[in-house]
Scaffold this motif. Structure first.
Motif, mmCIF file in Angstrom:
data_model
loop_
_atom_site.group_PDB
_atom_site.id
_atom_site.type_symbol
_atom_site.label_atom_id
_atom_site.label_comp_id
_atom_site.label_asym_id
_atom_site.label_seq_id
_atom_site.Cartn_x
_atom_site.Cartn_y
_atom_site.Cartn_z
ATOM 1 N N LYS A 82 83.477 29.183 73.293
ATOM 2 C CA LYS A 82 83.240 29.919 71.951
ATOM 3 C C LYS A 82 82.643 31.016 72.055
ATOM 4 O O LYS A 82 83.123 32.088 71.322
ATOM 5 C CB LYS A 82 82.103 28.893 71.353
ATOM 6 N N GLY A 83 82.182 31.630 73.197
ATOM 7 C CA GLY A 83 81.693 33.007 73.489
ATOM 8 C C GLY A 83 83.157 33.705 73.644
ATOM 9 O O GLY A 83 83.249 35.014 73.021
ATOM 10 N N ILE A 84 84.178 33.144 74.314
ATOM 11 C CA ILE A 84 85.411 33.983 74.525
ATOM 12 C C ILE A 84 86.124 34.089 73.100
ATOM 13 O O ILE A 84 86.316 35.273 72.727
ATOM 14 C CB ILE A 84 86.307 33.118 75.489
ATOM 15 N N ALA A 85 85.843 33.068 72.384
ATOM 16 C CA ALA A 85 86.582 32.965 70.879
ATOM 17 C C ALA A 85 86.065 34.054 70.054
ATOM 18 O O ALA A 85 86.420 34.614 69.530
ATOM 19 C CB ALA A 85 86.479 31.585 70.411
ATOM 20 N N GLN A 86 84.565 34.002 70.394
ATOM 21 C CA GLN A 86 83.608 35.141 69.521
ATOM 22 C C GLN A 86 84.062 36.629 69.633
ATOM 23 O O GLN A 86 84.499 37.446 68.877
ATOM 24 C CB GLN A 86 82.235 34.892 69.607
ATOM 25 N N GLN A 87 84.714 36.658 71.097
ATOM 26 C CA GLN A 87 84.994 38.250 71.733
ATOM 27 C C GLN A 87 86.318 38.483 70.605
ATOM 28 O O GLN A 87 86.415 39.455 70.182
ATOM 29 C CB GLN A 87 85.065 38.373 72.863
#
Length: 118
Positions: A82-87
């Motif tokens: 989800k951190g990658i998706a947020q980026q």
């Protein structure tokens, strides 16, 4: 002002420790081991980031949430993904794709050496 040999040695040791700490921080893994399901989501995120597909990112994020609720993903895996998706959601597509690549590279394991064939 002259430094004594002891003070110079202390400064040298401090500099070496600082450089060592910085080198460790820059080379430490960003991610840990992920499950097969997490790997699949990482692949999907990579594809979505490469295509700059916001709708796909949203769908994958929903699927990650559902898989976490169903116990198919650990919470730390979901956090990474989800951190990658947020980026990507923040418009940092290249950074998100680079994060996916890093996550995938950190999954590789060194191969066991082949036995002697002679």
């Amino acid at each position: 002002m002259e430094l004594s040999k002891g003070a110079l040695a202390g400064i040298t040791v401090a500099v070496i420790l600082i450089v060592g700490a910085i080198a460790y921080w820059l080379t430490r893994p960003s991610f840990g081991e992920i499950s097969g399901k997490g790997y699949d989501y990482a692949m999907a995120l990579g594809s979505a980031c490469n295509g700059k597909d916001e709708a796909k990112i949203a769908k994958i994020t929903q699927m990650i949430d559902q898989s976490t609720q169903d116990g198919e993903l650990q919470s730390y895996e979901a956090d990474w993904l989800k951190g990658i998706a947020q980026q990507a959601n923040d418009g940092k597509w290249e950074q998100a794709y680079a994060s996916v690549r890093t996550l995938m590279q950190e999954q590789t394991q060194p191969a066991n050496p082949l036995p002697e064939l002679d």
